[in-house]
Scaffold this motif. Structure first.
Motif, PDB file in Angstrom:
ATOM      1  N   SER A   1      -6.614   0.862  -0.952  1.00  0.00           N
ATOM      2  CA  SER A   1      -7.582   0.773  -2.041  1.00  0.00           C
ATOM      3  C   SER A   1      -7.901   2.150  -2.605  1.00  0.00           C
ATOM      4  N   ARG A   2      -7.775   3.181  -1.794  1.00  0.00           N
ATOM      5  CA  ARG A   2      -8.056   4.537  -2.255  1.00  0.00           C
ATOM      6  C   ARG A   2      -6.821   5.246  -2.783  1.00  0.00           C
ATOM      7  N   HIS A   3      -5.660   4.662  -2.569  1.00  0.00           N
ATOM      8  CA  HIS A   3      -4.410   5.215  -3.098  1.00  0.00           C
ATOM      9  C   HIS A   3      -3.514   4.034  -3.457  1.00  0.00           C
ATOM     10  N   PRO A   4      -3.846   3.337  -4.563  1.00  0.00           N
ATOM     11  CA  PRO A   4      -3.235   2.038  -4.838  1.00  0.00           C
ATOM     12  C   PRO A   4      -1.810   2.091  -5.389  1.00  0.00           C
ATOM     13  N   ARG A   5      -1.363   3.250  -5.871  1.00  0.00           N
ATOM     14  CA  ARG A   5      -0.031   3.291  -6.488  1.00  0.00           C
ATOM     15  C   ARG A   5       0.784   4.452  -5.913  1.00  0.00           C
TER      16      ARG A   5
END
Length: 465
Positions: free
Chosen positions: A418-422
């Motif tokens: 969620s904090r690094h979604p891509r």
């Protein structure tokens, strides 16, 4: 005395010693079984397992703990039903298959009471008294608090039931024998007990852990202040017990037992071909030189400009660690930050052949530089870090090139969180590069930009396969 007589006496001595060892192992296990039977509740079984439905708060706590323990990682087959087991765990002794944790009466935990589940977690025994194989990490879980085990059991009880029997373990003799397992446990496993016979926490003082854990709601988010000692104790509990990090990050002996000392010094991840680097060595995966805030952020994202979680660790971050509460992420960070430094001595530097380095330079320019930079500096996209730097990246310069070769061959992605979604990924190159080219580019990045790691040979590439 004749040589034949001496040999006969020696064989008799070995037989007697073996008999004593077997007898001691079975006596120990029999005594433990009697103790467990005497402490079992008289209504254990299917009736008691369903007698009282767990509270919503207890289930929520269990869900959080099960994520941190990453139960689904070993008990959910790729493309299969959640927690229904059947995941093959390949070891040097054969292949074991994970069990069904859903509440099915026939093939899962439907008939298991909280006492039954506790015995499995703490003592490594199934409901029927059978000794469990240590591929199930009860060597770490024996330090779990009873309250946490009960919460996980409560959560498992309300999961969808799936009727699916686990395949039979594929183990050769003598590893499939319960007698051999009893001997192994005699040598390498001891349930953790307090002096008064009650269960205590393996990794920290029970009072500190209780203060850190608190009631069900305190696990996920607690506003109550904690002492420095309680935070450190909680972090150790999460790392060494619930998170069972040593199961991958600690060396094992020839019989597959974790070595108590030194702990967290690195180990092979099953037969998957990945090396879990030392958490005690800042030149490997140790974070003693990081800030605690940076460590906590990395645990929940699997990403920083210092490097990304890849391979099996990416799955751990995606499926487990990204769910850490603020307090628990900080506690784990504190424990990892304070681990004693135990750096491995650097091997004598050996320069790669100039011809190999020249080939590696050309391969790097063709396949790697667009993302990782001409000087290994990494790349940003829209101002945000996208591809990690290779220059100064300790994952590149580990003593073993195994992880680097795994990435070159199979590619991979940092975890999606969620904090690094891509996260940006790396394509596999095993169909593009020859063994010589793969060894050359690996040697190039291990000996460029100030790196002084050992060169990689074609034989190293072949071993990976």
């Amino acid at each position: 005395m004749s040589p034949i007589r001496r040999m006969a006496l020696a064989l008799i001595g070995v037989a007697v010693a073996g008999g004593l060892a077997v007898g001691t192992a079975w006596w120990r296990e029999h005594r433990l079984a009697q103790t467990l039977a005497s402490t079992a509740t008289p209504t254990s079984g299917a009736a008691s397992a369903r007698a009282v439905m767990p509270s919503d708060a207890l289930v929520a706590r269990g869900a959080y703990l099960a994520r941190l323990g990453n139960c689904a990682g070993c008990h959910t087959a790729r493309g299969g039903a959640a927690l229904a087991g059947g995941v093959p765990l390949v070891t040097r002794f054969g292949t074991l298959y994970s069990s069904n944790l859903t509440p099915d009466d026939e093939t899962g935990l439907g008939r298991w009471s909280a006492d039954d589940f506790w015995r499995a977690m703490h003592h490594g025994r199934s409901r029927d008294g059978r000794l469990l194989y240590p591929a199930f990490p009860y060597g770490s879980y024996t330090g779990m608090t009873r309250e946490d085990a009960d919460a996980i059991h409560a959560w498992l009880r309300v999961q969808p039931s799936v009727r699916q029997a686990a395949p039979a373990h594929q183990l050769g003799w003598p590893y499939r024998s319960q007698t051999s397992l009893a001997l192994w446990r005699l040598m390498f496993f001891e349930p953790v007990e307090a002096s008064d016979g009650s269960t205590r926490d393996k990794a920290a003082d029970a009072a500190a852990v209780a203060a850190a854990s608190g009631p069900a709601t305190a696990i996920a988010a607690s506003s109550a202040p904690m002492t420095d000692e309680a935070i450190a104790a909680r972090g150790r509990y999460l790392v060494e017990v619930l998170g069972h990090c040593a199961e991958c990050h600690a060396p094992r002996n020839r019989l597959g037992a974790l070595r108590e000392a030194p702990r967290l010094r690195g180990g092979w991840v099953g037969e998957e071909g990945w090396w879990a680097p030392s958490l005690a060595d800042p030149k490997a995966a140790g974070v003693q030189d990081w800030s605690e805030a940076d460590i906590a952020a990395w645990l929940r994202t699997g990403w920083s400009e210092r490097g990304a979680a890849l391979g099996p660790m990416a799955d751990v971050v995606a499926d487990s660690l990204q769910s850490l509460s603020d307090a628990d992420a900080a506690a784990m960070a504190r424990h990892l930050h304070r681990l004693p430094r135990e750096a491995e001595p650097a091997p004598e530097f050996k320069a790669a052949d100039p011809g190999q380095l020249d080939l590696g330079r050309r391969v790097y320019a063709r396949h790697c530089a667009d993302c990782h930079g001409d000087q290994g500096q990494g790349r940003r996209i829209d101002g945000e870090p996208a591809y990690p730097a290779l220059a100064g990246n300790r994952a590149v310069t580990l003593a073993s090139p195994q992880n680097l070769l795994q990435m070159l061959a199979n590619g991979g992605y940092a975890p999606t969180t969620s904090r690094h979604p891509r996260p940006y990924g790396m394509p596999p190159l095993r169909q593009t590069l020859s063994d010589a080219e793969m060894a050359a580019v690996a040697s190039y990045v291990r000996q460029s930009w100030g790196h002084r790691a050992s060169p990689v040979t074609e034989q190293d590439v072949l071993k990976r396969r």
